[in-house]
Write an enzyme that holds these catalytic residues in place. Structure first.
Site, short mmCIF file in Angstrom:
data_model
loop_
_atom_site.label_atom_id
_atom_site.label_comp_id
_atom_site.label_asym_id
_atom_site.label_seq_id
_atom_site.Cartn_x
_atom_site.Cartn_y
_atom_site.Cartn_z
N CYS A 1 -22.06 22.73 -21.94
CA CYS A 1 -22.56 23.11 -23.27
C CYS A 1 -21.47 22.75 -24.28
O CYS A 1 -20.87 23.61 -24.92
CB CYS A 1 -22.88 24.60 -23.32
SG CYS A 1 -23.95 25.18 -21.99
N ALA A 2 -21.22 21.45 -24.42
CA ALA A 2 -20.02 20.98 -25.11
C ALA A 2 -20.06 21.20 -26.61
O ALA A 2 -19.01 21.29 -27.26
CB ALA A 2 -19.81 19.49 -24.81
N ASP B 1 -19.91 27.12 -21.21
CA ASP B 1 -19.64 27.93 -22.41
C ASP B 1 -20.99 28.11 -23.08
O ASP B 1 -21.35 27.37 -24.00
CB ASP B 1 -18.64 27.20 -23.30
CG ASP B 1 -18.29 27.99 -24.55
OD1 ASP B 1 -18.56 29.19 -24.60
OD2 ASP B 1 -17.76 27.38 -25.50
N GLY C 1 -17.42 19.77 -29.15
CA GLY C 1 -16.31 19.27 -28.35
C GLY C 1 -15.00 20.00 -28.43
O GLY C 1 -13.99 19.47 -27.96
N GLY C 2 -14.95 21.22 -28.96
CA GLY C 2 -13.68 21.92 -29.08
C GLY C 2 -13.00 22.14 -27.74
O GLY C 2 -11.81 21.83 -27.57
N LYS C 3 -13.75 22.64 -26.76
CA LYS C 3 -13.16 22.89 -25.45
C LYS C 3 -13.06 21.60 -24.64
O LYS C 3 -12.19 21.47 -23.78
CB LYS C 3 -13.95 23.96 -24.71
CG LYS C 3 -13.89 25.32 -25.41
CD LYS C 3 -14.65 26.39 -24.67
CE LYS C 3 -14.61 27.69 -25.47
NZ LYS C 3 -15.34 27.60 -26.75
N CYS D 1 -19.19 33.87 -25.98
CA CYS D 1 -18.50 34.58 -27.06
C CYS D 1 -19.32 35.82 -27.42
O CYS D 1 -19.75 36.01 -28.55
CB CYS D 1 -18.28 33.67 -28.27
SG CYS D 1 -19.74 32.83 -28.87
N ASP E 1 -24.77 18.22 -23.88
CA ASP E 1 -25.38 19.23 -24.73
C ASP E 1 -26.81 18.79 -25.07
O ASP E 1 -27.14 17.59 -24.97
CB ASP E 1 -24.58 19.44 -26.01
CG ASP E 1 -24.78 20.82 -26.61
OD1 ASP E 1 -23.94 21.70 -26.38
OD2 ASP E 1 -25.80 21.03 -27.29
#
Length: 394
Positions: free
Chosen positions: A210-211, A282, A214-216, A335, A234
């Site tokens: 679940c990109a 994520d 692209g932060g992670k 989150c 994604d």
């Protein structure tokens, strides 16, 4: 703008935010930007003052208010100077009528109170609405933490993340050379810890299921020393499309993106089935752990939407298990601070995939919550997250 006109502008923006929350419209930040783009006469002090009023009202109202005026009247009940500005002056709000209803103050919508993880009780709820710090992740492909500290002398070491820095509130990091050259990336410390929980290493085949933007993905590629393969997948074409310029600025060359069809994800990932060393899920979630950044999302969440998210999270976890090679690792993160999205979801996966071996995520901070850890603003000073890690049987 007069002080009374600022209050009326805030009321108009709150009306727009209430409608957007009800109808699935734009976020409050976007609404504010649009509002002032059409009102060039408003100076920077006016914009700051109006924005502050809007967000004070949003943070105060756990339940979606009946109107922007009701939200502002709630603030006025606690601030007599603000209440005095309801004076009927030109461009200002009408005087307060006898018996006029004001939005009640609450941190958490009533229907969600019993659904928080038991570790995150009412004593921690006020911290969910405090202002979030400005955290940076140091990109180890471009330099180390010491180099970033020299480039950003105003920054302090992050409390928990060994690759994190923290800047004073309001600092414009995008104007810095460190950001332009890719030495640092804006990323909450909690998100940094989730990436570290993956323990990605050079040469791995990694799937970020679940990109998003692209932060992670960037953090995983940096941890791998830009050696190996990362598949950033994604279902959202727009968010996935934002990845390319971020990869270029960070100096990352091992990432490929894949657009997935909802409920047909395995078809697009068939070549990776049984071959991934690491899968990060994520997952889309309620976002209850990020209310300090997006407080109006409390007004958007409904029981039906939450039920759909929980079902989707379960679906994504089952896909992730199919992608793992024997001995590979799965990391699940949301989150969210709700039990059904965190520990309950992890425990359910353990029940239906009994061969998975739960492992404690190798990160500082957090509290044990079932098979995983929970981080919260009140306990850890990070955004709220649940994270769990498993090893696939060999």
């Amino acid at each position: 703008m007069t002080p009374a006109a600022r209050v009326q502008a805030a009321i108009e923006l709150l009306d727009a935010a209430v409608a957007a929350a009800r109808e699935g419209g734009a976020a409050a930040d976007t609404l504010i930007a649009r509002y002032f783009k059409e009102r060039r006469y408003a100076g920077s002090k006016d914009r700051r003052a109006v924005r502050d009023l809007v967000y004070r009202a949003i943070r105060r109202s756990g339940e979606r208010p009946a109107s922007g005026r009701a939200a502002m009247l709630g603030l006025a009940e606690e601030d007599p100077e603000l209440g005095a500005l309801f004076d009927g002056s030109p461009h200002g709000p009408a005087p307060i009528a006898a018996g006029e209803e004001a939005a009640p103050a609450a941190a958490v919508p009533r229907w969600l109170e019993s659904r928080f993880d038991p570790l995150v009780g009412p004593g921690e709820w006020p911290a969910l609405l405090e202002r979030a710090p400005l955290d940076l992740r140091v990109n180890l492909l471009k330099g180390d933490v010491d180099a970033a500290r020299q480039a950003l002398p105003e920054a302090e070491a992050a409390p928990l993340s060994p690759i994190g820095l923290r800047l004073p509130e309001g600092w414009r990091v995008e104007d810095s050379e460190a950001w332009r050259t890719g030495l640092v990336e804006v990323q909450d410390e909690g998100s940094q810890l989730l990436s570290l929980a993956c323990a990605a290493a050079p040469g791995m085949t990694v799937v970020d299921l679940c990109a998003g933007a692209g932060g992670k993905t960037l953090a995983l590629a940096a941890a791998m020393g830009n050696e190996g393969r990362v598949v950033a997948a994604d279902v959202d074409r727009t968010r996935l499309g934002r990845t390319a310029p971020r990869l270029a600025r960070a100096g990352v060359g091992i990432v490929e993106t894949r657009l997935l069809d909802p409920l047909k994800e395995l078809e697009a990932l068939a070549d990776l089935r049984g071959g991934a060393d690491l899968v990060l899920v994520d997952a889309p979630c309620s976002g209850t752990g990020t209310w300090r950044r997006n407080p109006e999302t409390r007004w958007r969440l409904t029981p039906d939407r939450l039920a759909r998210l929980v079902k989707l999270q379960s679906h994504l976890l089952d896909i992730a298990v199919e992608l793992l090679r024997p001995g590979g690792h799965l990391v699940y993160a949301v989150c969210s601070l709700l039990r059904e999205e965190g520990r309950d979801q992890a425990e359910a996966l353990c029940s239906r995939r009994s061969g998975l071996v739960a492992q404690s995520p190798p990160i500082p901070g957090g509290r044990p919550a079932g098979p995983g850890l929970i981080l919260s603003p009140g306990h850890d000073g990070t955004d709220g997250f649940f994270v769990a890690r498993w090893r696939s049987p060999c």
